[in-house]
Design a protein around this motif. Structure first.
Motif, PDB file in Angstrom:
ATOM      1  N   THR A   4       0.843  -1.200   0.000  1.00 35.61           N
ATOM      2  CA  THR A   4       0.000   0.000   0.000  1.00 35.61           C
ATOM      3  C   THR A   4       0.875   1.245   0.000  1.00 35.61           C
ATOM      4  O   THR A   4       0.616   2.194  -0.747  1.00 35.61           O
ATOM      5  CB  THR A   4      -0.928   0.012   1.226  1.00 35.61           C
ATOM      6  OG1 THR A   4      -1.674  -1.200   1.255  1.00 35.61           O
ATOM      7  CG2 THR A   4      -1.877   1.171   1.174  1.00 35.61           C
ATOM      8  N   LYS A   5       1.928   1.238   0.809  1.00 33.20           N
ATOM      9  CA  LYS A   5       2.835   2.394   0.848  1.00 33.20           C
ATOM     10  C   LYS A   5       3.542   2.567  -0.490  1.00 33.20           C
ATOM     11  O   LYS A   5       3.716   3.685  -0.972  1.00 33.20           O
ATOM     12  CB  LYS A   5       3.855   2.227   1.976  1.00 33.20           C
ATOM     13  CG  LYS A   5       3.280   2.445   3.342  1.00 33.20           C
ATOM     14  CD  LYS A   5       4.342   2.380   4.409  1.00 33.20           C
ATOM     15  CE  LYS A   5       3.736   2.599   5.781  1.00 33.20           C
ATOM     16  NZ  LYS A   5       4.760   2.582   6.831  1.00 33.20           N
ATOM     17  N   LEU A  10       4.132   5.485  -5.539  1.00 32.46           N
ATOM     18  CA  LEU A  10       4.140   5.519  -7.001  1.00 32.46           C
ATOM     19  C   LEU A  10       3.078   6.470  -7.529  1.00 32.46           C
ATOM     20  O   LEU A  10       3.309   7.196  -8.501  1.00 32.46           O
ATOM     21  CB  LEU A  10       3.912   4.111  -7.568  1.00 32.46           C
ATOM     22  CG  LEU A  10       5.095   3.151  -7.454  1.00 32.46           C
ATOM     23  CD1 LEU A  10       4.699   1.757  -7.925  1.00 32.46           C
ATOM     24  CD2 LEU A  10       6.283   3.657  -8.249  1.00 32.46           C
ATOM     25  N   LEU A  11       1.907   6.484  -6.884  1.00 31.40           N
ATOM     26  CA  LEU A  11       0.850   7.390  -7.297  1.00 31.40           C
ATOM     27  C   LEU A  11       1.285   8.840  -7.096  1.00 31.40           C
ATOM     28  O   LEU A  11       1.096   9.682  -7.972  1.00 31.40           O
ATOM     29  CB  LEU A  11      -0.429   7.110  -6.496  1.00 31.40           C
ATOM     30  CG  LEU A  11      -1.668   7.888  -6.876  1.00 31.40           C
ATOM     31  CD1 LEU A  11      -2.075   7.553  -8.306  1.00 31.40           C
ATOM     32  CD2 LEU A  11      -2.800   7.573  -5.926  1.00 31.40           C
ATOM     33  N   LEU A  12       1.885   9.131  -5.951  1.00 27.09           N
ATOM     34  CA  LEU A  12       2.371  10.478  -5.669  1.00 27.09           C
ATOM     35  C   LEU A  12       3.478  10.871  -6.650  1.00 27.09           C
ATOM     36  O   LEU A  12       3.491  11.990  -7.173  1.00 27.09           O
ATOM     37  CB  LEU A  12       2.894  10.564  -4.230  1.00 27.09           C
ATOM     38  CG  LEU A  12       3.408  11.920  -3.765  1.00 27.09           C
ATOM     39  CD1 LEU A  12       2.281  12.951  -3.791  1.00 27.09           C
ATOM     40  CD2 LEU A  12       3.991  11.823  -2.373  1.00 27.09           C
ATOM     41  N   THR A  14       3.935   9.739  -9.674  1.00 24.04           N
ATOM     42  CA  THR A  14       3.314   9.952 -10.987  1.00 24.04           C
ATOM     43  C   THR A  14       2.634  11.311 -11.040  1.00 24.04           C
ATOM     44  O   THR A  14       2.764  12.053 -12.014  1.00 24.04           O
ATOM     45  CB  THR A  14       2.288   8.840 -11.279  1.00 24.04           C
ATOM     46  OG1 THR A  14       2.953   7.579 -11.202  1.00 24.04           O
ATOM     47  CG2 THR A  14       1.690   8.998 -12.657  1.00 24.04           C
ATOM     48  N   PHE A  15       1.904  11.642  -9.981  1.00 20.38           N
ATOM     49  CA  PHE A  15       1.207  12.933  -9.920  1.00 20.38           C
ATOM     50  C   PHE A  15       2.199  14.093  -9.981  1.00 20.38           C
ATOM     51  O   PHE A  15       1.994  15.051 -10.721  1.00 20.38           O
ATOM     52  CB  PHE A  15       0.368  13.013  -8.639  1.00 20.38           C
ATOM     53  CG  PHE A  15      -0.357  14.307  -8.475  1.00 20.38           C
ATOM     54  CD1 PHE A  15      -1.475  14.601  -9.242  1.00 20.38           C
ATOM     55  CD2 PHE A  15       0.081  15.255  -7.551  1.00 20.38           C
ATOM     56  CE1 PHE A  15      -2.146  15.804  -9.096  1.00 20.38           C
ATOM     57  CE2 PHE A  15      -0.582  16.451  -7.395  1.00 20.38           C
ATOM     58  CZ  PHE A  15      -1.700  16.725  -8.172  1.00 20.38           C
ATOM     59  N   VAL A  16       3.278  13.994  -9.225  1.00 20.16           N
ATOM     60  CA  VAL A  16       4.292  15.053  -9.224  1.00 20.16           C
ATOM     61  C   VAL A  16       4.935  15.169 -10.608  1.00 20.16           C
ATOM     62  O   VAL A  16       5.172  16.266 -11.102  1.00 20.16           O
ATOM     63  CB  VAL A  16       5.357  14.787  -8.133  1.00 20.16           C
ATOM     64  CG1 VAL A  16       6.547  15.728  -8.287  1.00 20.16           C
ATOM     65  CG2 VAL A  16       4.747  14.955  -6.748  1.00 20.16           C
ATOM     66  N   GLY A  17       5.173  14.046 -11.260  1.00 21.80           N
ATOM     67  CA  GLY A  17       5.743  14.067 -12.604  1.00 21.80           C
ATOM     68  C   GLY A  17       4.822  14.743 -13.604  1.00 21.80           C
ATOM     69  O   GLY A  17       5.254  15.541 -14.430  1.00 21.80           O
ATOM     70  N   ILE A  18       3.518  14.435 -13.516  1.00 21.67           N
ATOM     71  CA  ILE A  18       2.544  15.060 -14.416  1.00 21.67           C
ATOM     72  C   ILE A  18       2.467  16.558 -14.158  1.00 21.67           C
ATOM     73  O   ILE A  18       2.432  17.366 -15.088  1.00 21.67           O
ATOM     74  CB  ILE A  18       1.160  14.390 -14.256  1.00 21.67           C
ATOM     75  CG1 ILE A  18       1.214  12.964 -14.802  1.00 21.67           C
ATOM     76  CG2 ILE A  18       0.074  15.185 -14.957  1.00 21.67           C
ATOM     77  CD1 ILE A  18      -0.004  12.131 -14.477  1.00 21.67           C
TER      78      ILE A  18
END
Length: 53
Positions: A4-5, A10-12, A14-18
């Protein structure tokens, strides 16, 4: 729990990269518009000077 962590990380990431890419693109667009406006003003000033002489 570690999965989960990792998923959240990975979600964070990806969001920062976008967001980074979006900010870069917006910055480039603003810079191009600024250069075009500056060129237009400079061009008008040149033509005004020539007309006054």
């Amino acid at each position: 729990m570690e999965n989960t962590k990792k998923g959240q990380y990975l979600l964070l990431e990806t969001f920062v990269g976008i967001m980074d890419t979006a900010v870069t693109i917006i910055s480039i667009i603003v810079t191009i518009i600024s250069i075009r406006e500056s060129h237009r003003i400079h061009k008008q000033q040149k033509s005004n000077r020539a007309a006054q002489r």
